[in-house]
Design a protein around this motif. Sequence first.
Motif, PDB file in Angstrom:
ATOM      1  N   ILE A   1       0.839  -1.205   0.000  1.00  0.00           N
ATOM      2  CA  ILE A   1       0.000   0.000   0.000  1.00  0.00           C
ATOM      3  C   ILE A   1       0.869   1.247   0.000  1.00  0.00           C
ATOM      4  O   ILE A   1       0.644   2.188  -0.782  1.00  0.00           O
ATOM      5  CB  ILE A   1      -0.931   0.001   1.226  1.00  0.00           C
ATOM      6  CG1 ILE A   1      -1.918  -1.160   1.139  1.00  0.00           C
ATOM      7  CG2 ILE A   1      -1.689   1.324   1.327  1.00  0.00           C
ATOM      8  CD1 ILE A   1      -2.742  -1.361   2.385  1.00  0.00           C
ATOM      9  N   ASP A   2       1.870   1.281   0.896  1.00  0.00           N
ATOM     10  CA  ASP A   2       2.756   2.445   0.974  1.00  0.00           C
ATOM     11  C   ASP A   2       3.489   2.680  -0.344  1.00  0.00           C
ATOM     12  O   ASP A   2       3.686   3.829  -0.773  1.00  0.00           O
ATOM     13  CB  ASP A   2       3.773   2.255   2.099  1.00  0.00           C
ATOM     14  CG  ASP A   2       3.120   2.315   3.470  1.00  0.00           C
ATOM     15  OD1 ASP A   2       3.756   1.871   4.444  1.00  0.00           O
ATOM     16  OD2 ASP A   2       1.987   2.800   3.563  1.00  0.00           O
ATOM     17  N   ALA A   3       3.893   1.573  -0.997  1.00  0.00           N
ATOM     18  CA  ALA A   3       4.598   1.699  -2.270  1.00  0.00           C
ATOM     19  C   ALA A   3       3.676   2.274  -3.348  1.00  0.00           C
ATOM     20  O   ALA A   3       4.099   3.095  -4.178  1.00  0.00           O
ATOM     21  CB  ALA A   3       5.129   0.337  -2.697  1.00  0.00           C
ATOM     22  N   LEU A   4       2.409   1.865  -3.347  1.00  0.00           N
ATOM     23  CA  LEU A   4       1.451   2.394  -4.315  1.00  0.00           C
ATOM     24  C   LEU A   4       1.185   3.885  -4.083  1.00  0.00           C
ATOM     25  O   LEU A   4       1.100   4.673  -5.036  1.00  0.00           O
ATOM     26  CB  LEU A   4       0.129   1.618  -4.230  1.00  0.00           C
ATOM     27  CG  LEU A   4       0.081   0.261  -4.943  1.00  0.00           C
ATOM     28  CD1 LEU A   4      -1.179  -0.491  -4.565  1.00  0.00           C
ATOM     29  CD2 LEU A   4       0.146   0.458  -6.458  1.00  0.00           C
ATOM     30  N   VAL A   5       1.047   4.259  -2.816  1.00  0.00           N
ATOM     31  CA  VAL A   5       0.832   5.677  -2.485  1.00  0.00           C
ATOM     32  C   VAL A   5       2.006   6.511  -2.985  1.00  0.00           C
ATOM     33  O   VAL A   5       1.824   7.591  -3.562  1.00  0.00           O
ATOM     34  CB  VAL A   5       0.636   5.852  -0.964  1.00  0.00           C
ATOM     35  CG1 VAL A   5       0.663   7.331  -0.586  1.00  0.00           C
ATOM     36  CG2 VAL A   5      -0.669   5.221  -0.521  1.00  0.00           C
ATOM     37  N   GLN A   6       3.219   5.994  -2.778  1.00  0.00           N
ATOM     38  CA  GLN A   6       4.415   6.715  -3.236  1.00  0.00           C
ATOM     39  C   GLN A   6       4.488   6.736  -4.759  1.00  0.00           C
ATOM     40  O   GLN A   6       4.861   7.750  -5.358  1.00  0.00           O
ATOM     41  CB  GLN A   6       5.657   6.052  -2.645  1.00  0.00           C
ATOM     42  CG  GLN A   6       6.951   6.792  -2.973  1.00  0.00           C
ATOM     43  CD  GLN A   6       8.145   6.167  -2.293  1.00  0.00           C
ATOM     44  OE1 GLN A   6       8.037   5.140  -1.641  1.00  0.00           O
ATOM     45  NE2 GLN A   6       9.301   6.781  -2.462  1.00  0.00           N
ATOM     46  N   HIS A   7       4.126   5.620  -5.384  1.00  0.00           N
ATOM     47  CA  HIS A   7       4.187   5.510  -6.847  1.00  0.00           C
ATOM     48  C   HIS A   7       3.275   6.539  -7.515  1.00  0.00           C
ATOM     49  O   HIS A   7       3.654   7.163  -8.520  1.00  0.00           O
ATOM     50  CB  HIS A   7       3.779   4.097  -7.264  1.00  0.00           C
ATOM     51  CG  HIS A   7       3.654   3.918  -8.758  1.00  0.00           C
ATOM     52  ND1 HIS A   7       4.747   3.924  -9.597  1.00  0.00           N
ATOM     53  CD2 HIS A   7       2.555   3.746  -9.551  1.00  0.00           C
ATOM     54  CE1 HIS A   7       4.336   3.762 -10.854  1.00  0.00           C
ATOM     55  NE2 HIS A   7       3.007   3.645 -10.846  1.00  0.00           N
ATOM     56  N   TYR A   8       2.078   6.720  -6.971  1.00  0.00           N
ATOM     57  CA  TYR A   8       1.128   7.680  -7.557  1.00  0.00           C
ATOM     58  C   TYR A   8       1.267   9.078  -6.963  1.00  0.00           C
ATOM     59  O   TYR A   8       0.437   9.954  -7.235  1.00  0.00           O
ATOM     60  CB  TYR A   8      -0.307   7.168  -7.373  1.00  0.00           C
ATOM     61  CG  TYR A   8      -0.636   6.012  -8.290  1.00  0.00           C
ATOM     62  CD1 TYR A   8      -0.679   4.704  -7.811  1.00  0.00           C
ATOM     63  CD2 TYR A   8      -0.885   6.217  -9.645  1.00  0.00           C
ATOM     64  CE1 TYR A   8      -0.971   3.635  -8.650  1.00  0.00           C
ATOM     65  CE2 TYR A   8      -1.183   5.168 -10.502  1.00  0.00           C
ATOM     66  CZ  TYR A   8      -1.216   3.882  -9.999  1.00  0.00           C
ATOM     67  OH  TYR A   8      -1.500   2.841 -10.834  1.00  0.00           O
ATOM     68  N   LYS A   9       2.304   9.267  -6.122  1.00  0.00           N
ATOM     69  CA  LYS A   9       2.619  10.581  -5.535  1.00  0.00           C
ATOM     70  C   LYS A   9       1.419  11.150  -4.777  1.00  0.00           C
ATOM     71  O   LYS A   9       1.041  12.321  -4.924  1.00  0.00           O
ATOM     72  CB  LYS A   9       3.071  11.560  -6.618  1.00  0.00           C
ATOM     73  CG  LYS A   9       4.350  11.107  -7.316  1.00  0.00           C
ATOM     74  CD  LYS A   9       4.783  12.091  -8.384  1.00  0.00           C
ATOM     75  CE  LYS A   9       6.054  11.618  -9.070  1.00  0.00           C
ATOM     76  NZ  LYS A   9       6.504  12.548 -10.133  1.00  0.00           N
TER      77      LYS A   9
END
Length: 572
Positions: free
Chosen positions: A363-371
């Motif tokens: 989840i954290d990686a997705l949040v970071q990926h989509y800024k």
Amino acid sequence: RTRNFQDLKESSIRDQVFDLIEFVYIPTLHRLGFYQLKSELEDRVMEYRHPDVYKSIQKKLDEGAEARKKLIAEFTKPIKKELDEHGMKYVIKSRTKSKNSIWTKMQKQDIPFEKVFDLWAVRIIIDSEPKNEKADCWHVYSVLTNIYTPNLNRLRDWITVPKETGYESLHATVQTPDKQWVEVQIRTNRMDDEAENGMAAHWRYKGGKAGQGIDFWLQNIRESLENTEKSRMSFSLSSKKFSNEVYVFTPTGQVKKLRLGSTVLDFAYAIHTDVGNQFSSATVNGKIVQIDHVLKNGDQVNIITSKHNRPSADWLKIVVDPRTKSRIKKALDEARQIEIAKGKELIERRFKNWKEDFNQEVIDALVQHYKLKKITDLYYLISLEKIDILDIKKWLSEKDAPQEVVDDEAIIKQFEEHEVEESSADDILIIDKLDNINYNLAKCCNPIPGDEIFGFVTVSKGISIHRTNCPNAAQMRERFPYRVIESKWKSQSQPNNLRVSIFVEGEDQMGLITKITQVISNELKITIANMNFDSKDRKFKATLSLKVLDLPTLEVLMGKLRELKGVNAVYR
């Protein structure tokens, strides 16, 4: 006229005058916000009507004055010390209840003077920028409740939801070590000015021009009443029509008072929240008008609703009444929460179909990926189909691909910048099967006993200890496998309080921050080293720096915080 009370005591009309003061002047002063003069008149009326009670209370207050002064100094001393250490700019004031207030409480609770424990209160006034006011007030509250035990049933949060009069303050009741309850009011300079000077101060902060509006007129009255040197001066009160209100009518003839500039949408919400939320169109004086049509005195308004309609964010630009804006924001927030729940359910179902783990790391990686800023933003955009599920699947297939890395020495330097400045003084690790080796606990992941860990040999700062799921772990192992060494925690006979940071996200609702600090400090006895609170669009994100014994303790805490109503996410 307060100076002439002695003459009135000898006058045959004194009873009539005091009736006028008690039943006309005092209620009027209360509505106008002249609280100091109101309190003075109440005491004067009490002195006249109940002289024996007045003198008795005055005598007991005088006898205990020195003791109260000492108690206040002892109570505020640790508060001042902590606020100074936190770098807060503040002023602490104290006040004693008026004699009339004390007597009223004695009558209501049927108790003697000696049983009135809240004879005095403390006010902490902080110097804060407008954008930081709420966070700073809760910061002071956190400091206060770390020193004294709070009574949560007596907490009054008029910062998140101000009173209808516009009053803003955070009222806390805390217990001293000698079991005495003390009320503490926490507010900013602006809030204090508006509370003390009523709407005249509010007008000034909102940028009103001198001479305009009824607030300026009321300020003139206030200054005349409270300035004894000008008490004999006469000034004319203009009977101009103040243009800060409009009066309009419903189809049945009911009068509604609205703010100047109110639109038909303001009128709809003045009728009922559901009428406003389902607004479809409106007629004014029998003619169809636009949603942003501004009303005038005497307009007759009819609202047409549709159960399929919902508020739009654009409505916030149309309405002028703060209460109406608050209702629209609440409706938008409820609609957003529904979309968030839909988005979360959708992404969880897709991950299950793909046989992929849907955990906090992903989840954290997705949040970071989509800024994005928050997890809930991710779910919301998925529900609105602004983030394509197929794009997420593509990201999953590529996320394990090796990434190009810059110069090795630059990366090592980057890793070293994450290290704690001082080495741990406690021997709590076995590194490469050896005891008593100097090491640093990495800031980037804050490992604590119970975490799976590894050691990384740096160029100039010895061995740094990281969690195996540290954001930098994969790159370290891939680029510098020869620097990675086996490490594990010792079995400890003595507990070690190690610093760890967690993040809490949720709804910015009244009392939630208090519940969070209660769980941490009171229930689990965990020390809060630092707390940062950021609020925007009725959401908050708290960064908590804690001192915990081990991983199980931290996991219990995070579990309890996730159970609180209004908390959306808790993570490291």
